[in-house]
Design a protein around this motif. Structure first.
Motif, PDB file in Angstrom:
ATOM      1  N   UNK A 109     -46.241 -50.255 -89.317  1.00  0.00           N
ATOM      2  CA  UNK A 109     -45.297 -51.078 -89.902  1.00  0.00           C
ATOM      3  C   UNK A 109     -44.068 -50.652 -89.276  1.00  0.00           C
ATOM      4  N   UNK A 110     -43.095 -51.636 -89.253  1.00  0.00           N
ATOM      5  CA  UNK A 110     -41.921 -51.551 -88.678  1.00  0.00           C
ATOM      6  C   UNK A 110     -40.869 -52.482 -89.387  1.00  0.00           C
ATOM      7  N   UNK A 111     -39.579 -52.186 -89.275  1.00  0.00           N
ATOM      8  CA  UNK A 111     -38.504 -53.230 -89.674  1.00  0.00           C
ATOM      9  C   UNK A 111     -37.621 -53.521 -88.482  1.00  0.00           C
ATOM     10  N   UNK A 112     -37.027 -54.841 -88.744  1.00  0.00           N
ATOM     11  CA  UNK A 112     -36.227 -55.189 -87.285  1.00  0.00           C
ATOM     12  C   UNK A 112     -35.306 -56.434 -88.152  1.00  0.00           C
ATOM     13  N   UNK A 113     -34.181 -56.505 -87.584  1.00  0.00           N
ATOM     14  CA  UNK A 113     -33.209 -57.638 -87.997  1.00  0.00           C
ATOM     15  C   UNK A 113     -33.461 -59.191 -87.214  1.00  0.00           C
ATOM     16  N   UNK A 114     -34.788 -59.148 -86.447  1.00  0.00           N
ATOM     17  CA  UNK A 114     -34.910 -60.579 -86.045  1.00  0.00           C
ATOM     18  C   UNK A 114     -36.560 -60.640 -86.325  1.00  0.00           C
ATOM     19  N   UNK A 115     -36.880 -62.029 -85.847  1.00  0.00           N
ATOM     20  CA  UNK A 115     -38.192 -62.518 -86.022  1.00  0.00           C
ATOM     21  C   UNK A 115     -39.006 -62.642 -84.676  1.00  0.00           C
TER      22      UNK A 115
END
Length: 230
Positions: A109-115
């Motif tokens: 899993x990971x989080x990001x501010x973009x798609x």
């Protein structure tokens, strides 16, 4: 977007018109086009046959759905990947997660501010580095997965590519159920003030998720079921 994300968890079939009415009841008046645009931006997708709200990739990178009637009997046989919108106190992030269908264990899993497709591909690569390769990796037909970099990597690793049928969110049901659990049990109750707090909060919650009994896997724990059979 925060209100629509919360509402889709309660009413999974809510489309643009339903969302527009829900917002109007809260004295937020928006045009049909703006509601549709914000639903796309927040990755809010109703579950029923419909015109696609997510941006579909090129047809040459679309692959058939391989999981129908497939007996899943071991870890790393089938993984599912998806992206969801994560609201915070101020702003939002996107989260990519990969679930092992057999055990319901989150292998990456990971989080990001973009798609950007590269963010989702990075999650897949890290999951493979830690846990090895799955036989099949299932996704929807979004541009993050129906693109050259994603498809080329899976082909290079000799991983079979499976994609949901058009308008069939239930084809990826296990990761969809995980999103619902994560949001109701953590995200909506503990809105993060920034990306670091969000990451650490999800990390802590996942530790509990992996070590508690799940009805969908005969009251076994995802971590134990994954590790014991892997």
């Amino acid at each position: 977007m925060r209100l629509m994300d919360h509402h889709i968890m309660q009413e999974p079939t809510a489309g643009v018109i339903t969302m527009k009415c829900m917002l109007k009841e809260k004295e937020i008046n928006m045009s049909y086009e703006r509601v549709r645009r914000l639903m796309r931006k927040a990755s809010v997708i109703p579950i029923y046959p419909r015109r696609m709200l997510t941006q579909k990739g090129e047809n040459k990178y679309i692959y058939p759905y391989l999981l129908r009637h497939l007996e899943i009997s071991k870890p790393n046989q089938v993984w599912q990947i998806d992206i969801t919108y994560i609201p915070m106190k101020n702003g939002f992030m996107y989260m990519t997660a990969v679930i092992d269908v057999y055990s319901r264990y989150i292998v990456g899993w990971g989080i990001s501010n973009s798609l950007e497709a590269s963010e989702s591909l990075k999650v897949v690569q890290e999951a493979i580095n830690i846990h090895g390769k799955p036989d099949i990796l299932n996704s929807d037909q979004g541009t993050q997965f129906s693109c050259h970099s994603y498809v080329a990597f899976l082909k290079k690793e000799e991983i079979k590519i499976s994609m949901d049928g058009k308008g069939r969110c239930l084809d990826n049901i296990f990761i969809e159920r995980f999103w619902r659990t994560l949001k109701y049990q953590h995200i909506f109750l503990n809105p993060a003030k920034d990306g670091l707090e969000l990451y650490l909060g999800i990390q802590k919650w996942l530790l509990r998720y992996h070590n508690r009994s799940h009805q969908g896997i005969q009251l076994k724990k995802p971590l134990e079921k994954y590790k014991s059979a892997a």
